[in-house]
Scaffold this motif. Structure first.
Motif, PDB file in Angstrom:
ATOM      1  N   PRO A 249       0.817  -1.225   0.000  1.00  0.00           N
ATOM      2  CA  PRO A 249       0.000   0.000   0.000  1.00  0.00           C
ATOM      3  C   PRO A 249       0.843   1.266   0.000  1.00  0.00           C
ATOM      4  CG  PRO A 249      -0.005  -1.027   2.165  1.00  0.00           C
ATOM      5  CD  PRO A 249       0.687  -1.989   1.248  1.00  0.00           C
ATOM      6  N   LEU A 250       0.187   2.360  -0.350  1.00  0.00           N
ATOM      7  CA  LEU A 250       0.833   3.658  -0.463  1.00  0.00           C
ATOM      8  C   LEU A 250       0.343   4.584   0.640  1.00  0.00           C
ATOM      9  CD1 LEU A 250       0.367   4.211  -4.311  1.00  0.00           C
ATOM     10  CD2 LEU A 250       2.241   3.052  -3.135  1.00  0.00           C
ATOM     11  N   ILE A 251       1.192   5.517   1.049  1.00  0.00           N
ATOM     12  CA  ILE A 251       0.798   6.538   2.020  1.00  0.00           C
ATOM     13  C   ILE A 251       0.062   7.656   1.286  1.00  0.00           C
ATOM     14  CG2 ILE A 251       1.666   8.289   3.622  1.00  0.00           C
ATOM     15  CD1 ILE A 251       4.016   6.414   4.200  1.00  0.00           C
ATOM     16  N   SER A 252      -1.050   8.109   1.864  1.00  0.00           N
ATOM     17  CA  SER A 252      -1.768   9.276   1.350  1.00  0.00           C
ATOM     18  C   SER A 252      -1.351  10.503   2.156  1.00  0.00           C
ATOM     19  CB  SER A 252      -3.280   9.067   1.463  1.00  0.00           C
ATOM     20  OG  SER A 252      -3.703   8.016   0.621  1.00  0.00           O
TER      21      SER A 252
ATOM     22  N   SER B  98      -8.095  17.149   7.052  1.00  0.00           N
ATOM     23  CA  SER B  98      -8.257  16.506   5.745  1.00  0.00           C
ATOM     24  C   SER B  98      -7.929  15.015   5.831  1.00  0.00           C
ATOM     25  CB  SER B  98      -7.349  17.171   4.714  1.00  0.00           C
ATOM     26  OG  SER B  98      -7.650  18.542   4.577  1.00  0.00           O
ATOM     27  N   ALA B  99      -6.881  14.668   6.566  1.00  0.00           N
ATOM     28  CA  ALA B  99      -6.513  13.262   6.700  1.00  0.00           C
ATOM     29  C   ALA B  99      -7.593  12.485   7.437  1.00  0.00           C
ATOM     30  CB  ALA B  99      -5.178  13.140   7.440  1.00  0.00           C
ATOM     31  N   PHE B 100      -8.096  13.064   8.537  1.00  0.00           N
ATOM     32  CA  PHE B 100      -9.059  12.349   9.359  1.00  0.00           C
ATOM     33  C   PHE B 100     -10.447  12.292   8.719  1.00  0.00           C
ATOM     34  CE2 PHE B 100      -6.487  13.319  13.452  1.00  0.00           C
ATOM     35  CZ  PHE B 100      -5.620  12.283  13.144  1.00  0.00           C
ATOM     36  N   ALA B 101     -10.645  13.017   7.622  1.00  0.00           N
ATOM     37  CA  ALA B 101     -11.889  12.869   6.867  1.00  0.00           C
ATOM     38  C   ALA B 101     -11.939  11.552   6.111  1.00  0.00           C
ATOM     39  CB  ALA B 101     -12.048  14.032   5.893  1.00  0.00           C
ATOM     40  N   GLU B 102     -10.773  10.909   5.937  1.00  0.00           N
ATOM     41  CA  GLU B 102     -10.689   9.664   5.160  1.00  0.00           C
ATOM     42  C   GLU B 102     -10.513   8.428   6.033  1.00  0.00           C
ATOM     43  OE1 GLU B 102     -11.322   9.966   2.084  1.00  0.00           O
ATOM     44  OE2 GLU B 102     -10.968  12.100   1.784  1.00  0.00           O
ATOM     45  N   VAL B 103     -10.170   8.607   7.303  1.00  0.00           N
ATOM     46  CA  VAL B 103      -9.947   7.505   8.231  1.00  0.00           C
ATOM     47  C   VAL B 103     -10.704   7.768   9.526  1.00  0.00           C
ATOM     48  CG1 VAL B 103      -7.687   6.857   7.293  1.00  0.00           C
ATOM     49  CG2 VAL B 103      -7.832   8.614   9.079  1.00  0.00           C
ATOM     50  N   VAL B 104     -10.719   6.775  10.401  1.00  0.00           N
ATOM     51  CA  VAL B 104     -11.400   6.915  11.693  1.00  0.00           C
ATOM     52  C   VAL B 104     -10.338   7.042  12.781  1.00  0.00           C
ATOM     53  CG1 VAL B 104     -13.046   5.901  13.296  1.00  0.00           C
ATOM     54  CG2 VAL B 104     -13.303   5.505  10.826  1.00  0.00           C
ATOM     55  N   PRO B 105     -10.082   8.264  13.264  1.00  0.00           N
ATOM     56  CA  PRO B 105      -9.058   8.435  14.298  1.00  0.00           C
ATOM     57  C   PRO B 105      -9.623   8.133  15.679  1.00  0.00           C
ATOM     58  CG  PRO B 105      -9.967  10.560  13.737  1.00  0.00           C
ATOM     59  CD  PRO B 105     -10.667   9.548  12.847  1.00  0.00           C
ATOM     60  N   ASP B 106      -8.742   7.802  16.581  1.00  0.00           N
ATOM     61  CA  ASP B 106      -9.128   7.695  17.990  1.00  0.00           C
ATOM     62  C   ASP B 106      -8.308   8.710  18.778  1.00  0.00           C
ATOM     63  OD1 ASP B 106      -6.593   6.583  18.117  1.00  0.00           O
ATOM     64  OD2 ASP B 106      -7.290   4.535  18.469  1.00  0.00           O
TER      65      ASP B 106
ATOM     66  N   ALA C 157      -2.972   4.409   5.233  1.00  0.00           N
ATOM     67  CA  ALA C 157      -1.807   5.057   5.829  1.00  0.00           C
ATOM     68  C   ALA C 157      -1.846   6.531   5.460  1.00  0.00           C
ATOM     69  CB  ALA C 157      -0.525   4.406   5.321  1.00  0.00           C
ATOM     70  N   VAL C 158      -1.873   7.410   6.459  1.00  0.00           N
ATOM     71  CA  VAL C 158      -2.058   8.838   6.214  1.00  0.00           C
ATOM     72  C   VAL C 158      -0.971   9.642   6.920  1.00  0.00           C
ATOM     73  CG1 VAL C 158      -4.538   8.601   5.866  1.00  0.00           C
ATOM     74  CG2 VAL C 158      -3.678   9.086   8.157  1.00  0.00           C
ATOM     75  N   ARG C 159      -0.654  10.788   6.310  1.00  0.00           N
ATOM     76  CA  ARG C 159       0.411  11.632   6.864  1.00  0.00           C
ATOM     77  C   ARG C 159       0.221  13.067   6.405  1.00  0.00           C
ATOM     78  NH1 ARG C 159       6.115  13.293   6.511  1.00  0.00           N
ATOM     79  NH2 ARG C 159       6.762  12.800   4.390  1.00  0.00           N
ATOM     80  N   VAL C 160       0.670  14.010   7.231  1.00  0.00           N
ATOM     81  CA  VAL C 160       0.778  15.425   6.869  1.00  0.00           C
ATOM     82  C   VAL C 160       2.260  15.752   6.835  1.00  0.00           C
ATOM     83  CG1 VAL C 160       0.208  17.799   7.479  1.00  0.00           C
ATOM     84  CG2 VAL C 160      -1.437  15.966   7.957  1.00  0.00           C
ATOM     85  N   PRO C 161       2.853  15.936   5.648  1.00  0.00           N
ATOM     86  CA  PRO C 161       4.303  16.146   5.575  1.00  0.00           C
ATOM     87  C   PRO C 161       4.723  17.486   6.158  1.00  0.00           C
ATOM     88  CG  PRO C 161       3.301  16.467   3.429  1.00  0.00           C
ATOM     89  CD  PRO C 161       2.210  15.963   4.322  1.00  0.00           C
TER      90      PRO C 161
END
Length: 322
Positions: free
Chosen positions: A57-60, A67-75, A114-118
């Motif tokens: 898989p690739l990191i988004s 913006s990242a947490f709009a695509e995943v479910v954070p805790d 997999a999500v990240r803010v560079p």
């Protein structure tokens, strides 16, 4: 031809990405090979350009945590880590949100992303200008040495991608830490510049995988888990205490005598300096060793303190059978 864009050419880079083209760009870690993470055809182009296994898989990448947490479910753990380390060299693996716009190919069909803010200003500016999340593995051929300059990108991908946005050398020099938060216990998938100790100070104990178990497709929940990875063409020998005249030496601290070619990661024994010079050194030794007819690369031992854990992870993968 691959365009080499200056920092002022962000609008051009963003336009190419919106057209579905591939654009390499700098982050604080290494150069990423970017494509619209929502566009399966563009993402497929990444796999084709890199020769990358489709199950890896690739990191988004996103311009901010919202913006990242709009695509995943954070805790609560993810929110605490994001507040502390984003923008920065930390990737979080989290459950994919229902209705996520990220194409399934970006996440290799998994139920996580997999999500990240560079933490690089040019990367953030490009993400904002493009107006889309960018899938972005390292901008090199799959399994090879990761690029820390635009020239490195062009060495491997010239003619295979639309453009590279030149932001100069990367500050950190190795890929982001990857932490899997999709289960009840945090699991370190890849060490990097954000240390386990720093994360544990916020969220408590972090588990580590058993070394050498990252080759099975079902365990690949993030990039960088292929056992043979970051590999130059010459074989790599670890923990060298002596070196022959027919070997190239990747030195840490005072260099061993007698090598056919030498690249010093850090004469002072500084793991941060060593991390920033690791991939450039492997590339240089690989090219110089081939030119001189050397039989391999001998890597001196690097301590596990500081960024040493991440460096040793990359060296172990570079040395793995392939």
């Amino acid at each position: 031809m691959t365009e080499r864009l200056a920092p002022g050419d962000i609008a051009r880079a963003a336009a190419l990405l919106r057209e579905g083209a591939l654009v390499a760009f700098p982050t604080e870690t290494v150069y990423g090979l970017g494509a619209d993470a929502r566009n399966g055809r563009a993402v497929a182009g990444i796999y084709a350009a890199k020769g990358r296994p489709s199950f890896n898989p690739l990191i988004s990448h996103f311009p901010d945590a919202a913006s990242a947490f709009a695509e995943v479910v954070p805790d609560a753990r993810a929110e605490a880590l994001a507040a502390a380390f984003w923008p920065g060299p930390l990737t979080l693996v989290l459950p994919r949100r229902a209705g996520s716009r990220i194409d399934p190919l970006t996440g290799a069909g998994l139920d996580t992303l997999a999500v990240r803010v560079p933490g690089h200003p040019l990367a953030l500016a490009l993400l904002r200008e493009a107006g889309m999340p960018l899938a972005a593995p390292s901008a090199n051929r799959s399994g090879g040495v990761s690029p820390t300059t635009a020239a490195h990108v062009l060495d491997g991908l010239s003619g295979r991608i639309a453009a590279v946005l030149d932001g100069g050398p990367c500050a950190v020099g190795l890929e982001s830490t990857v932490l899997d938060l999709s289960g009840p216990r945090p699991l370190l998938l890849r060490p990097g510049a954000v240390t386990v100790e720093a994360m544990e100070a916020l969220i408590g104990p972090v588990d580590r995988p058993v070394p050498g178990t990252g080759g099975a497709a079902e365990t690949l929940r993030s990039p960088g888990m292929m056992l043979s990875h970051y590999a130059p063409s010459l074989p790599v020998r670890l923990a060298a205490r002596a070196v022959g005249a027919d070997e190239a030496l990747l030195a840490f601290g005072p260099a061993l005598p007698g090598a056919g070619a030498v690249w010093s990661l850090s004469e002072a024994g500084d793991t941060a300096e060593a991390a920033a010079r690791l991939f450039s050194g492997l590339r240089w030794l690989d090219a110089e060793g081939a030119r001189l007819g050397l039989r391999g690369i001998a890597a001196m031992e690097v301590p596990m303190a500081g960024l040493g854990e991440a460096i040793n992870d990359r060296l172990r993968r570079a040395a793995a059978p392939r």
